[in-house]
Design a protein around this motif. Structure first.
Motif, PDB file in Angstrom:
ATOM      1  N   MET A 150       0.864  -1.181   0.000  1.00 51.59           N
ATOM      2  CA  MET A 150       0.000   0.000   0.000  1.00 51.59           C
ATOM      3  C   MET A 150       0.899   1.230   0.000  1.00 51.59           C
ATOM      4  O   MET A 150       2.073   1.139   0.345  1.00 51.59           O
ATOM      5  N   GLU A 151       0.350   2.368  -0.377  1.00 56.10           N
ATOM      6  CA  GLU A 151       1.122   3.608  -0.433  1.00 56.10           C
ATOM      7  C   GLU A 151       1.194   4.259   0.945  1.00 56.10           C
ATOM      8  O   GLU A 151       0.204   4.276   1.671  1.00 56.10           O
ATOM      9  N   PRO A 152       2.353   4.835   1.291  1.00 56.66           N
ATOM     10  CA  PRO A 152       2.459   5.563   2.557  1.00 56.66           C
ATOM     11  C   PRO A 152       1.514   6.765   2.563  1.00 56.66           C
ATOM     12  O   PRO A 152       1.088   7.226   1.499  1.00 56.66           O
ATOM     13  N   LEU A 153       1.221   7.249   3.740  1.00 50.96           N
ATOM     14  CA  LEU A 153       0.360   8.420   3.884  1.00 50.96           C
ATOM     15  C   LEU A 153       1.210   9.682   4.012  1.00 50.96           C
ATOM     16  O   LEU A 153       2.294   9.634   4.596  1.00 50.96           O
ATOM     17  N   PRO A 154       0.719  10.808   3.499  1.00 48.48           N
ATOM     18  CA  PRO A 154       1.471  12.055   3.613  1.00 48.48           C
ATOM     19  C   PRO A 154       1.337  12.654   5.014  1.00 48.48           C
ATOM     20  O   PRO A 154       0.359  12.393   5.716  1.00 48.48           O
ATOM     21  N   TYR A 155       2.310  13.438   5.404  1.00 48.96           N
ATOM     22  CA  TYR A 155       2.233  14.189   6.654  1.00 48.96           C
ATOM     23  C   TYR A 155       1.167  15.270   6.538  1.00 48.96           C
ATOM     24  O   TYR A 155       0.876  15.758   5.443  1.00 48.96           O
ATOM     25  N   GLY A 156       0.652  15.673   7.691  1.00 52.09           N
ATOM     26  CA  GLY A 156      -0.153  16.890   7.764  1.00 52.09           C
ATOM     27  C   GLY A 156       0.827  18.057   7.826  1.00 52.09           C
ATOM     28  O   GLY A 156       1.907  18.001   7.257  1.00 52.09           O
ATOM     29  N   ARG A 157       0.461  19.101   8.556  1.00 51.15           N
ATOM     30  CA  ARG A 157       1.342  20.281   8.649  1.00 51.15           C
ATOM     31  C   ARG A 157       2.672  19.935   9.315  1.00 51.15           C
ATOM     32  O   ARG A 157       3.715  20.416   8.922  1.00 51.15           O
ATOM     33  N   ASP A 158       2.616  19.116  10.365  1.00 49.47           N
ATOM     34  CA  ASP A 158       3.836  18.731  11.077  1.00 49.47           C
ATOM     35  C   ASP A 158       3.607  17.379  11.744  1.00 49.47           C
ATOM     36  O   ASP A 158       2.529  16.806  11.649  1.00 49.47           O
ATOM     37  N   ARG A 159       4.638  16.897  12.423  1.00 46.96           N
ATOM     38  CA  ARG A 159       4.523  15.569  13.029  1.00 46.96           C
ATOM     39  C   ARG A 159       3.421  15.531  14.093  1.00 46.96           C
ATOM     40  O   ARG A 159       2.657  14.578  14.158  1.00 46.96           O
ATOM     41  N   ALA A 160       3.327  16.570  14.914  1.00 45.86           N
ATOM     42  CA  ALA A 160       2.322  16.571  15.985  1.00 45.86           C
ATOM     43  C   ALA A 160       0.903  16.442  15.416  1.00 45.86           C
ATOM     44  O   ALA A 160       0.103  15.640  15.897  1.00 45.86           O
ATOM     45  N   GLU A 161       0.600  17.214  14.368  1.00 44.96           N
ATOM     46  CA  GLU A 161      -0.724  17.127  13.745  1.00 44.96           C
ATOM     47  C   GLU A 161      -0.933  15.742  13.132  1.00 44.96           C
ATOM     48  O   GLU A 161      -2.009  15.158  13.236  1.00 44.96           O
ATOM     49  N   THR A 162       0.112  15.223  12.507  1.00 47.47           N
ATOM     50  CA  THR A 162       0.049  13.925  11.837  1.00 47.47           C
ATOM     51  C   THR A 162      -0.226  12.801  12.831  1.00 47.47           C
ATOM     52  O   THR A 162      -1.136  11.987  12.634  1.00 47.47           O
ATOM     53  N   VAL A 163       0.540  12.771  13.924  1.00 46.95           N
ATOM     54  CA  VAL A 163       0.347  11.741  14.953  1.00 46.95           C
ATOM     55  C   VAL A 163      -1.040  11.885  15.565  1.00 46.95           C
ATOM     56  O   VAL A 163      -1.760  10.899  15.762  1.00 46.95           O
ATOM     57  N   GLY A 164      -1.446  13.113  15.844  1.00 43.48           N
ATOM     58  CA  GLY A 164      -2.771  13.360  16.418  1.00 43.48           C
ATOM     59  C   GLY A 164      -3.886  12.860  15.519  1.00 43.48           C
ATOM     60  O   GLY A 164      -4.875  12.278  15.992  1.00 43.48           O
ATOM     61  N   ALA A 165      -3.737  13.080  14.215  1.00 40.19           N
ATOM     62  CA  ALA A 165      -4.762  12.640  13.260  1.00 40.19           C
ATOM     63  C   ALA A 165      -4.840  11.113  13.213  1.00 40.19           C
ATOM     64  O   ALA A 165      -5.931  10.540  13.194  1.00 40.19           O
TER      65      ALA A 165
END
Length: 121
Positions: A27-42
């Motif tokens: 499967m394809e990796p997912l893109p980051y959000g604005r930063d790591r904190a937002e990405t992990v939170g999502a």
């Protein structure tokens, strides 16, 4: 610096990974959000919406969940690896037992991917 790696999948049709050379299980990796904190939170928000899902390990760069299947309560491992260099989320989802899972892991990760992409827009 080399890209961090997830635990390899066995190659049986009861798993998917962004880091496998087996096209049928990739499967394809997912893109980051604005930063790591937002990405992990999502990712945490999305995974928190799934039934029978428990976060069992969290490090600075990864999350490890266990998801019990609906009928037989088999345990599946779902892991996310956050790569700041590539700004991608690598992931794997694999059944602990058995051979085939009737695409449960793929369907789960397609659902997680779709929910995640809606959240970070």
């Amino acid at each position: 610096m080399a890209t961090k790696s997830l635990k390899p999948i066995k190659g049986t049709p009861n798993a998917v990974s962004t880091q496998t050379s087996n096209e049928a299980l990739k499967m394809e990796p997912l893109p980051y959000g604005r930063d790591r904190a937002e990405t992990v939170g999502a990712i945490k928000m999305v995974m928190g919406q799934l039934p029978r899902t428990e976060l069992i390990d969290e490090t600075e760069e990864s999350l490890h969940y266990v998801v019990a299947t609906k009928v037989m309560r088999f345990k599946d491992d779902v892991e996310f690896l956050f790569d700041d260099e590539t700004r991608q989320i690598e992931f794997r989802s694999a059944s602990r037992v058995g051979y085939s899972d009737f695409n449960v892991n793929r369907k789960r990760m397609e659902d997680v991917s779709e929910r995640y992409r809606r959240l970070i827009k």
